[in-house]
Design a protein around this motif. Structure first.
Motif, PDB file in Angstrom:
ATOM      1  N   GLY A  14      28.818  -4.521 -11.159  1.00 34.78           N
ATOM      2  CA  GLY A  14      30.216  -4.338 -10.797  1.00 34.78           C
ATOM      3  C   GLY A  14      30.965  -3.366 -11.682  1.00 34.78           C
ATOM      4  N   SER A  15      30.333  -2.946 -12.786  1.00 41.80           N
ATOM      5  CA  SER A  15      31.014  -2.031 -13.715  1.00 41.80           C
ATOM      6  C   SER A  15      30.774  -0.567 -13.373  1.00 41.80           C
ATOM      7  CB  SER A  15      30.563  -2.299 -15.153  1.00 41.80           C
ATOM      8  OG  SER A  15      29.180  -1.993 -15.308  1.00 41.80           O
ATOM      9  N   TYR A  16      29.929  -0.290 -12.394  1.00 41.12           N
ATOM     10  CA  TYR A  16      29.628   1.095 -12.034  1.00 41.12           C
ATOM     11  C   TYR A  16      29.541   1.234 -10.517  1.00 41.12           C
ATOM     12  CZ  TYR A  16      24.948  -0.962 -11.749  1.00 41.12           C
ATOM     13  OH  TYR A  16      23.889  -1.769 -11.441  1.00 41.12           O
ATOM     14  N   VAL A  17      29.944   2.399 -10.036  1.00 41.24           N
ATOM     15  CA  VAL A  17      29.894   2.707  -8.602  1.00 41.24           C
ATOM     16  C   VAL A  17      29.424   4.143  -8.436  1.00 41.24           C
ATOM     17  CG1 VAL A  17      31.194   2.940  -6.449  1.00 41.24           C
ATOM     18  CG2 VAL A  17      31.777   1.109  -8.057  1.00 41.24           C
ATOM     19  N   LEU A  18      28.342   4.331  -7.668  1.00 39.97           N
ATOM     20  CA  LEU A  18      27.887   5.679  -7.327  1.00 39.97           C
ATOM     21  C   LEU A  18      28.650   6.161  -6.104  1.00 39.97           C
ATOM     22  CD1 LEU A  18      24.013   5.220  -7.693  1.00 39.97           C
ATOM     23  CD2 LEU A  18      25.586   6.203  -9.352  1.00 39.97           C
ATOM     24  N   GLU A  19      29.214   7.364  -6.197  1.00 45.39           N
ATOM     25  CA  GLU A  19      29.989   7.912  -5.081  1.00 45.39           C
ATOM     26  C   GLU A  19      29.151   7.978  -3.805  1.00 45.39           C
ATOM     27  OE1 GLU A  19      31.957  12.207  -3.779  1.00 45.39           O
ATOM     28  OE2 GLU A  19      31.693  11.733  -5.891  1.00 45.39           O
ATOM     29  N   ALA A  20      27.885   8.324  -3.930  1.00 42.84           N
ATOM     30  CA  ALA A  20      27.008   8.435  -2.760  1.00 42.84           C
ATOM     31  C   ALA A  20      25.624   7.947  -3.131  1.00 42.84           C
ATOM     32  CB  ALA A  20      26.951   9.876  -2.268  1.00 42.84           C
ATOM     33  N   LEU A  21      25.070   7.055  -2.297  1.00 41.55           N
ATOM     34  CA  LEU A  21      23.699   6.603  -2.486  1.00 41.55           C
ATOM     35  C   LEU A  21      22.708   7.557  -1.830  1.00 41.55           C
ATOM     36  CD1 LEU A  21      24.109   2.747  -1.963  1.00 41.55           C
ATOM     37  CD2 LEU A  21      24.032   4.035  -4.109  1.00 41.55           C
ATOM     38  N   THR A  22      23.185   8.351  -0.873  1.00 46.37           N
ATOM     39  CA  THR A  22      22.387   9.419  -0.288  1.00 46.37           C
ATOM     40  C   THR A  22      23.230  10.687  -0.249  1.00 46.37           C
ATOM     41  OG1 THR A  22      23.054   8.858   1.978  1.00 46.37           O
ATOM     42  CG2 THR A  22      21.023   7.861   1.151  1.00 46.37           C
ATOM     43  N   SER A  23      22.562  11.818  -0.359  1.00 47.06           N
ATOM     44  CA  SER A  23      23.256  13.100  -0.298  1.00 47.06           C
ATOM     45  C   SER A  23      22.265  14.140   0.227  1.00 47.06           C
ATOM     46  CB  SER A  23      23.788  13.490  -1.679  1.00 47.06           C
ATOM     47  OG  SER A  23      24.619  14.631  -1.590  1.00 47.06           O
ATOM     48  N   VAL A  24      22.750  15.369   0.396  1.00 51.00           N
ATOM     49  CA  VAL A  24      21.942  16.415   1.008  1.00 51.00           C
ATOM     50  C   VAL A  24      22.012  17.685   0.175  1.00 51.00           C
ATOM     51  CG1 VAL A  24      21.694  17.939   3.022  1.00 51.00           C
ATOM     52  CG2 VAL A  24      22.193  15.511   3.338  1.00 51.00           C
ATOM     53  N   ILE A  25      20.840  18.259  -0.082  1.00 48.46           N
ATOM     54  CA  ILE A  25      20.770  19.648  -0.536  1.00 48.46           C
ATOM     55  C   ILE A  25      20.688  20.486   0.731  1.00 48.46           C
ATOM     56  CG2 ILE A  25      19.438  21.345  -1.834  1.00 48.46           C
ATOM     57  CD1 ILE A  25      18.336  19.035  -3.534  1.00 48.46           C
ATOM     58  N   PRO A  26      21.745  21.204   1.071  1.00 54.46           N
ATOM     59  CA  PRO A  26      21.790  21.840   2.391  1.00 54.46           C
ATOM     60  C   PRO A  26      20.882  23.064   2.487  1.00 54.46           C
ATOM     61  CG  PRO A  26      23.709  22.464   1.123  1.00 54.46           C
ATOM     62  CD  PRO A  26      22.959  21.463   0.285  1.00 54.46           C
ATOM     63  N   ALA A  27      20.504  23.381   3.708  1.00 56.79           N
ATOM     64  CA  ALA A  27      19.739  24.603   3.954  1.00 56.79           C
ATOM     65  C   ALA A  27      20.507  25.793   3.395  1.00 56.79           C
ATOM     66  CB  ALA A  27      19.500  24.777   5.450  1.00 56.79           C
ATOM     67  N   GLY A  28      19.799  26.665   2.667  1.00 57.98           N
ATOM     68  CA  GLY A  28      20.444  27.809   2.035  1.00 57.98           C
ATOM     69  C   GLY A  28      21.020  27.511   0.673  1.00 57.98           C
ATOM     70  N   GLY A  29      20.961  26.250   0.233  1.00 56.96           N
ATOM     71  CA  GLY A  29      21.491  25.865  -1.073  1.00 56.96           C
ATOM     72  C   GLY A  29      20.409  25.275  -1.949  1.00 56.96           C
ATOM     73  N   GLN A  30      20.790  24.919  -3.167  1.00 55.37           N
ATOM     74  CA  GLN A  30      19.834  24.316  -4.100  1.00 55.37           C
ATOM     75  C   GLN A  30      20.393  23.093  -4.814  1.00 55.37           C
ATOM     76  OE1 GLN A  30      18.562  28.314  -5.992  1.00 55.37           O
ATOM     77  NE2 GLN A  30      16.702  27.072  -6.128  1.00 55.37           N
ATOM     78  N   SER A  31      21.574  22.611  -4.404  1.00 52.86           N
ATOM     79  CA  SER A  31      22.190  21.487  -5.105  1.00 52.86           C
ATOM     80  C   SER A  31      22.965  20.613  -4.140  1.00 52.86           C
ATOM     81  CB  SER A  31      23.134  22.002  -6.197  1.00 52.86           C
ATOM     82  OG  SER A  31      23.850  20.945  -6.797  1.00 52.86           O
ATOM     83  N   THR A  32      23.042  19.328  -4.492  1.00 53.69           N
ATOM     84  CA  THR A  32      23.895  18.406  -3.741  1.00 53.69           C
ATOM     85  C   THR A  32      25.369  18.639  -4.051  1.00 53.69           C
ATOM     86  OG1 THR A  32      23.769  16.770  -5.517  1.00 53.69           O
ATOM     87  CG2 THR A  32      22.158  16.596  -3.732  1.00 53.69           C
ATOM     88  N   GLY A  33      25.643  19.356  -5.140  1.00 50.79           N
ATOM     89  CA  GLY A  33      27.007  19.440  -5.640  1.00 50.79           C
ATOM     90  C   GLY A  33      27.306  18.264  -6.555  1.00 50.79           C
ATOM     91  N   ARG A  34      28.470  18.254  -7.123  1.00 53.47           N
ATOM     92  CA  ARG A  34      28.843  17.242  -8.107  1.00 53.47           C
ATOM     93  C   ARG A  34      29.244  15.942  -7.407  1.00 53.47           C
ATOM     94  NH1 ARG A  34      30.767  19.582 -13.075  1.00 53.47           N
ATOM     95  NH2 ARG A  34      32.455  18.055 -13.161  1.00 53.47           N
ATOM     96  N   LEU A  35      28.641  14.854  -7.834  1.00 55.23           N
ATOM     97  CA  LEU A  35      28.979  13.518  -7.362  1.00 55.23           C
ATOM     98  C   LEU A  35      29.504  12.712  -8.546  1.00 55.23           C
ATOM     99  CD1 LEU A  35      25.763  12.953  -5.233  1.00 55.23           C
ATOM    100  CD2 LEU A  35      28.031  13.558  -4.367  1.00 55.23           C
ATOM    101  N   ASN A  36      30.363  11.738  -8.268  1.00 57.31           N
ATOM    102  CA  ASN A  36      31.021  10.990  -9.336  1.00 57.31           C
ATOM    103  C   ASN A  36      30.401   9.610  -9.531  1.00 57.31           C
ATOM    104  OD1 ASN A  36      32.968  12.904 -10.140  1.00 57.31           O
ATOM    105  ND2 ASN A  36      34.256  12.377  -8.380  1.00 57.31           N
ATOM    106  N   LEU A  37      30.091   9.315 -10.779  1.00 55.28           N
ATOM    107  CA  LEU A  37      29.696   7.977 -11.206  1.00 55.28           C
ATOM    108  C   LEU A  37      30.920   7.348 -11.863  1.00 55.28           C
ATOM    109  CD1 LEU A  37      27.797   5.658 -12.081  1.00 55.28           C
ATOM    110  CD2 LEU A  37      27.106   7.101 -14.020  1.00 55.28           C
TER     111      LEU A  37
END
Length: 402
Positions: free
Chosen positions: A105-128
């Motif tokens: 309960g002391s931590y929350v991941l902004e996203a449990l799944t994410s995507v590295i999009p076609a043409g990119g190399q990163s999911t981008g910044r997500l918040n913990l």
């Protein structure tokens, strides 16, 4: 060969981009496909040390996933993120630590799944997001292992960089850091030389007498015993561990002498061990070294054996700009340095004189005229002559003022 236009880069490429040049870069590297591995950039460090204040407001850290190699993804890559409690046990066993998992309960991941999009190399910044108040105890350290898994798409998972270990310590809010008064000397005691003596306290008073203060069970200091007289001939005194004090003469070339001393404060033999130490504005005992800081701020290490002999073959300069700090003292396997404005830093130091990365561990410490270590604690003398004890843990952050 593919042609790309660089909007910004570093070094020569940055200069070329500034001139609006097209730069040809060969992305078809040998075995480029083998470099296509999904990983967490934050996992490049053994641990991500984070200090948080125990307040009602949440604190956020960044996590993400990245596709390695020179080429972007040709299609969407789906990744998952999870916290794996069993990795805390494995980490503790491997590193001989005893960290506990962040409370549920002391931590929350902004996203449990994410995507590295076609043409990119990163999911981008997500918040913990970290919740502190009601979950964390002050100055206890918690471990949170965040792991990335590859679910769909190209590439493989880089197992060695799949988990980021966040080492999180809760700290008191600014101005609410607890302290305990251990001794009241009055303003006459502000200019006295003080040194830790295996948990006890040695003070050279204005009359040049050496006083040994016993330590009580509650951490305060009891009635002192006089163990020496005539010590005003020295302007610096250090406890070098074991059974010896080292003192610098106040006159002449300010040579240094070594004095045998028992655990009860009884003195034995003495001898001169060094000449010309008046060139140093600071001298810091660190394990088997004396660290001298000269007028230019350069730090030189002097290895010293138990007999008081220097190993001249290992004397070397190990740092610069150390006069930027008002106070410097040894703490465990590091130096603690305090700037004139009160910011406090911890700098790891090896026995061979190699520094690690500096990390800020507090502010507001300019409220004290003298700070030094006593075991794992810090003792701090204020301008009224009151000596305060802090139950110190450098993993946390120590903000003394609001």
């Amino acid at each position: 060969m593919k042609k790309i236009k660089l909007a910004a880069s570093i070094g020569i490429l940055m200069m070329l981009a500034a001139c609006s040049k097209d730069v040809k870069v060969d992305l078809d590297l040998p075995k480029a496909e083998q470099l296509k591995k999904v990983y967490m950039p934050q996992a490049a460090n053994p641990v991500e040390v984070r200090s948080v204040s125990i307040v009602d407001k949440d604190t956020s850290f960044v996590y993400s996933a990245f596709l390695g190699g020179p080429k972007p993804a040709t299609g969407n890559i789906t990744v998952g993120f999870t916290v794996m409690p069993e990795k805390v046990t494995a980490y503790n066993q491997q590193n001989s630590t005893n960290y506990q998992l962040m409370p549920q309960g002391s931590y929350v991941l902004e996203a449990l799944t994410s995507v590295i999009p076609a043409g990119g190399q990163s999911t981008g910044r997500l918040n913990l997001s970290i919740k502190t108040k009601g979950f964390l105890n002050p100055f206890e350290t918690y471990l949170l292992p965040v792991t990335v898994t590859k679910q769909t798409g190209e590439g493989t998972l880089n197992e060695s960089l799949a988990t980021t270990y966040y080492l999180i310590a809760g700290s008191y809010a600014p101005g609410e850091v607890p302290r305990e008064k251990t001794l009241a000397l009055g303003t006459a005691g502000v200019g006295n030389i003080m040194l830790d003596f295996d948990g006890k306290l040695i003070i050279k008073n204005a009359d040049g007498n050496l006083l040994l203060y016993p330590v009580n069970v509650n951490g305060t200091f009891g009635t002192p015993a006089q163990i020496g007289v005539g010590w005003n001939i020295f302007n610096m005194i250090f406890y070098f561990g074991g059974d010896r004090l080292i003192a610098r003469w106040a006159s002449g070339g300010q040579d240094i002498s070594q004095y045998a001393i028992s655990k009860s404060g009884a003195f034995g033999g003495s001898k001169s061990i060094g000449q010309g130490w008046g060139i140093f504005t600071k001298i810091i005992p660190f394990k088997g070294l004396l660290l001298g800081v000269d007028g230019a701020g350069d730090m030189t290490m002097y290895p010293l054996d138990v007999a008081g002999n220097f190993d001249f073959g290992r004397i070397k300069k190990i740092g610069t700009k150390w006069n930027d700090y008002k106070q410097v003292f040894a703490y465990q396997n590091s130096l603690i340095a305090i700037e004139p404005g009160g910011d406090m830093y911890q700098i790891p130091l090896s026995d061979s004189g190699v520094f690690g990365s500096r990390r800020k561990v507090g502010n507001g410490w300019d409220m004290y005229v003298n700070v030094f270590a006593s075991g794992d604690d810090l003792l701090a003398l204020d301008s009224n002559g009151d000596l305060w004890r802090y139950r110190f843990n450098p993993i946390g952050f120590w903000p003394l003022k609001k």
